[in-house]
Design an enzyme around this catalytic site. Structure first.
Site, PDB file in Angstrom:
ATOM      1  N   GLY A  17      -3.620  -5.971   9.403  1.00 40.00           N
ATOM      2  CA  GLY A  17      -3.758  -7.097   8.469  1.00 40.00           C
ATOM      3  C   GLY A  17      -2.521  -7.959   8.362  1.00 40.00           C
ATOM      4  O   GLY A  17      -2.446  -8.826   7.490  1.00 40.00           O
ATOM      5  N   TYR A  18      -1.542  -7.747   9.245  1.00 41.30           N
ATOM      6  CA  TYR A  18      -0.259  -8.446   9.109  1.00 41.30           C
ATOM      7  C   TYR A  18      -0.254  -9.820   9.773  1.00 41.30           C
ATOM      8  O   TYR A  18       0.492 -10.086  10.716  1.00 41.30           O
ATOM      9  CB  TYR A  18       0.867  -7.585   9.681  1.00 41.30           C
ATOM     10  CG  TYR A  18       1.503  -6.651   8.659  1.00 41.30           C
ATOM     11  CD1 TYR A  18       0.804  -6.214   7.547  1.00 41.30           C
ATOM     12  CD2 TYR A  18       2.803  -6.193   8.826  1.00 41.30           C
ATOM     13  CE1 TYR A  18       1.377  -5.355   6.624  1.00 41.30           C
ATOM     14  CE2 TYR A  18       3.393  -5.332   7.908  1.00 41.30           C
ATOM     15  CZ  TYR A  18       2.673  -4.921   6.808  1.00 41.30           C
ATOM     16  OH  TYR A  18       3.253  -4.078   5.892  1.00 41.30           O
ATOM     17  N   ASP A  73      -4.827   2.088  13.969  1.00 42.73           N
ATOM     18  CA  ASP A  73      -3.776   1.348  13.245  1.00 42.73           C
ATOM     19  C   ASP A  73      -3.333   2.154  12.026  1.00 42.73           C
ATOM     20  O   ASP A  73      -2.295   1.858  11.434  1.00 42.73           O
ATOM     21  CB  ASP A  73      -4.338  -0.009  12.799  1.00 42.73           C
ATOM     22  CG  ASP A  73      -3.318  -0.861  12.062  1.00 42.73           C
ATOM     23  OD1 ASP A  73      -2.226  -1.086  12.634  1.00 42.73           O
ATOM     24  OD2 ASP A  73      -3.585  -1.293  10.924  1.00 42.73           O
ATOM     25  N   HIS A  90      -0.018   0.334  11.305  1.00 41.26           N
ATOM     26  CA  HIS A  90      -0.678  -0.185  10.089  1.00 41.26           C
ATOM     27  C   HIS A  90      -0.331  -1.667   9.881  1.00 41.26           C
ATOM     28  O   HIS A  90       0.112  -2.065   8.801  1.00 41.26           O
ATOM     29  CB  HIS A  90      -0.285   0.654   8.865  1.00 41.26           C
ATOM     30  CG  HIS A  90      -1.232   0.493   7.702  1.00 41.26           C
ATOM     31  ND1 HIS A  90      -1.444   1.490   6.757  1.00 41.26           N
ATOM     32  CD2 HIS A  90      -2.019  -0.542   7.318  1.00 41.26           C
ATOM     33  CE1 HIS A  90      -2.301   1.063   5.850  1.00 41.26           C
ATOM     34  NE2 HIS A  90      -2.667  -0.175   6.174  1.00 41.26           N
ATOM     35  N   GLU A 138      -0.043   9.530   8.247  1.00 43.16           N
ATOM     36  CA  GLU A 138       0.846   8.375   8.130  1.00 43.16           C
ATOM     37  C   GLU A 138       1.874   8.588   7.016  1.00 43.16           C
ATOM     38  O   GLU A 138       1.482   9.078   5.948  1.00 43.16           O
ATOM     39  CB  GLU A 138      -0.055   7.168   7.816  1.00 43.16           C
ATOM     40  CG  GLU A 138       0.592   5.826   7.941  1.00 43.16           C
ATOM     41  CD  GLU A 138      -0.433   4.707   7.742  1.00 43.16           C
ATOM     42  OE1 GLU A 138      -1.534   4.745   8.331  1.00 43.16           O
ATOM     43  OE2 GLU A 138      -0.125   3.785   6.973  1.00 43.16           O
ATOM     44  N   ASP A 148     -23.892  -0.019   5.733  1.00 43.67           N
ATOM     45  CA  ASP A 148     -23.171  -0.076   4.452  1.00 43.67           C
ATOM     46  C   ASP A 148     -24.188   0.272   3.365  1.00 43.67           C
ATOM     47  O   ASP A 148     -25.256  -0.345   3.316  1.00 43.67           O
ATOM     48  CB  ASP A 148     -22.608  -1.501   4.252  1.00 43.67           C
ATOM     49  CG  ASP A 148     -21.645  -1.585   3.080  1.00 43.67           C
ATOM     50  OD1 ASP A 148     -21.989  -1.105   1.982  1.00 43.67           O
ATOM     51  OD2 ASP A 148     -20.548  -2.139   3.265  1.00 43.67           O
ATOM     52  N   THR A 193      -2.702  -6.215  -1.562  1.00 49.04           N
ATOM     53  CA  THR A 193      -3.444  -5.506  -0.516  1.00 49.04           C
ATOM     54  C   THR A 193      -4.932  -5.515  -0.834  1.00 49.04           C
ATOM     55  O   THR A 193      -5.322  -5.690  -1.991  1.00 49.04           O
ATOM     56  CB  THR A 193      -3.006  -4.032  -0.447  1.00 49.04           C
ATOM     57  OG1 THR A 193      -3.266  -3.427  -1.724  1.00 49.04           O
ATOM     58  CG2 THR A 193      -1.530  -3.908  -0.119  1.00 49.04           C
ATOM     59  N   ARG A 227      -8.443   3.340   6.773  1.00 44.32           N
ATOM     60  CA  ARG A 227      -7.441   4.274   6.263  1.00 44.32           C
ATOM     61  C   ARG A 227      -7.487   5.533   7.130  1.00 44.32           C
ATOM     62  O   ARG A 227      -8.571   5.982   7.544  1.00 44.32           O
ATOM     63  CB  ARG A 227      -7.711   4.648   4.805  1.00 44.32           C
ATOM     64  CG  ARG A 227      -7.336   3.565   3.798  1.00 44.32           C
ATOM     65  CD  ARG A 227      -5.839   3.333   3.701  1.00 44.32           C
ATOM     66  NE  ARG A 227      -5.468   2.321   2.715  1.00 44.32           N
ATOM     67  CZ  ARG A 227      -5.249   1.025   2.999  1.00 44.32           C
ATOM     68  NH1 ARG A 227      -5.370   0.577   4.244  1.00 44.32           N
ATOM     69  NH2 ARG A 227      -4.886   0.182   2.042  1.00 44.32           N
ATOM     70  N   SER A 239       0.798  -1.238   0.000  1.00 37.72           N
ATOM     71  CA  SER A 239       0.000   0.000   0.000  1.00 37.72           C
ATOM     72  C   SER A 239       0.829   1.286   0.000  1.00 37.72           C
ATOM     73  O   SER A 239       0.275   2.369  -0.156  1.00 37.72           O
ATOM     74  CB  SER A 239      -0.937   0.011   1.216  1.00 37.72           C
ATOM     75  OG  SER A 239      -0.195   0.265   2.392  1.00 37.72           O
TER      76      SER A 239
END
Ligand SMILES: NC(=O)c1ccc[n+]([C@@H]2O[C@H](COP(=O)([O-])OP(=O)(O)OC[C@H]3O[C@@H](n4cnc5c(N)ncnc54)[C@H](O)[C@@H]3O)[C@@H](O)[C@H]2O)c1
Ligand SMILES: O=C(O)[C@H](O)[C@H](O)COP(=O)(O)O
Length: 362
Positions: free
Chosen positions: A259-260, A234, A256, A239, A151, A71, A211, A50
């Protein structure tokens, strides 16, 4: 030795790049944030995460005909410009959705472990019910929490599907899972601003792992000054730079890495490997699972998931260690800079997803 006609420029932070691509192409690695036009000039494909801004200008005059981003998010890629330039772009929808869902649950239980037994008295609001939001909803429902969500494009069968204002007003914790978009009626840039904070319960947690620019940093600071709400970030509006003032007001802050997970990163590389092979008309037989170690069975079916999860959490994911490592990088100018932020991400010990320890979790 067989010729390798293809050349790839790859972000050094991709997982399993050699496993997937080394027999298909020559690979040169670069720090993602620094990739320039001169790096990609002779490449046929560019593989990013990203932090690389991929624009027609970066690729102009190069041989690049395929861009793969391992990503979920695509806001770093000028999709329209690359389509006009006839360059194929592929990304990895959902690749690390489970890791982010586990990050959110870990954050909540680390700050308020008693919520594990709250049942439907604890209301989790999810903004964005796509790949991540729906995974989080499933996990939260397994823990017995009330789950509400909003949503404009998705209604989930087992979730109370409400409008944004209702989610803001009713939630005890809100987790954000929208893409960053700047135009259109559902644009998410500064979706969380002074007006939206005013509609939330003062003690409602906020977790942003989507984000940074979805949340106005100034409005957030003003709101925390008034409400003292617990906020977990996160991702950050500015950033990779984070001010000490912001850090001092956060309950947990991580670089960030929501998702790791090993699975999330490996799945992301596999998805762009498959698209790469399709683009260049190659077979794609490899599967990331063959590269993962077996983990000990920690979960069992004898005890309720709640009891097991709370006991196992320190072993599964110590989110406080990530928070402390980020804060340890505060420099004398009162900020965490890009060097520290990127170092933590490059050296991150990838977590295993909880299903690796027993498939009772999901
Ligand atoms: N921190 C991390 O490591 C990390 C990891 C994965 C994804 N992400 C971010 O999370 C985002 C979401 O991921 P995903 O896999 O769920 O994406 P997704 O595309 O599957 O789902 C996003 C959902 O948000 C909805 N949405 C769009 N605008 C909205 C609005 N204004 N209000 C409510 N909902 C809205 C969309 O309709 C869609 O259903 C990604 O775009 C990425 O930026 C961050
Ligand atoms: O959109 C995503 O999938 C994540 O935000 C992404 O994986 C974050 O990690 P990075 O690509 O910056 O390494």
């Amino acid at each position: 030795m067989q010729d390798k006609p293809l050349k790839i420029i790859a972000d050094e932070n991709l997982a399993l790049t050699d496993y997937f691509f080394a027999d298909l192409a020559d690979i040169e690695y670069r720090a993602g944030r620094g990739i320039q036009a001169s790096d990609v000039h002779h490449a046929n494909a560019l593989l990013v995460r990203s932090v690389t801004k991929v624009t027609p200008a970066l690729l102009e005059g190069s041989a690049v005909e395929f861009v793969g981003s391992a990503t979920i998010g695509t806001d770093h890629i000028d999709l329209t410009g690359l389509a006009v330039a006839n360059i194929e772009v592929s990304h990895a929808p959902g690749c690390n959705a489970q890791a982010v869902a586990e990050y959110v649950v870990t954050a909540i239980l680390t700050l308020q472990p008693e919520k594990i037994h709250a049942g439907r008295d604890f209301c989790l609001g999810i903004v964005g019910l796509g790949n991540v939001g729906s995974r989080l909803a499933m996990l939260a429902q397994r823990l017995g929490w009330r789950v509400i969500g909003t949503d404009p494009n998705v209604q989930l069968p087992d979730v109370e599907n409400l409008n944004f204002a209702q989610v803001l007003a009713q939630s005890d914790a809100i987790s954000i899972h929208v893409p960053l978009t700047r135009t259109g009626i559902h644009a998410t840039y500064h979706l969380f601003n002074a007006d939206t904070f005013a509609q939330m319960k003062p003690d409602c947690f906020l977790i942003n792992s989507a984000r940074g620019e979805v949340v106005s940093e100034q409005a957030l600071l003003d709101d925390i000054a008034k409400t003292r709400r617990l906020v977990v970030l996160d991702v950050f509006e500015h950033e990779p730079v984070i001010s000490q003032n912001l850090l001092d007001h956060l309950a947990l802050a991580t670089p960030h890495i929501a998702g790791y997970s090993l699975e999330g990163k490996a799945r992301g590389t596999q998805m762009i490997y498959q698209a790469f092979c399709q683009h260049f008309n190659l077979d794609a037989p490899k599967q990331f699972e063959s590269q993962l170690a077996d983990m000990p069975e920690l979960f069992n079916s004898d005890q309720p998931l709640q009891t097991q999860l709370l006991a196992l959490l320190p072993q599964l994911y110590d989110i406080r260690a990530d928070d402390q490592a980020l804060r340890a990088g505060l420099n004398t100018e009162g900020m965490v800079d890009a060097t520290h932020f990127d170092y933590l991400r490059k050296t991150y010990p990838l977590r295993r997803e909880w299903a690796a320890y027993g498939d009772q979790v999901l």
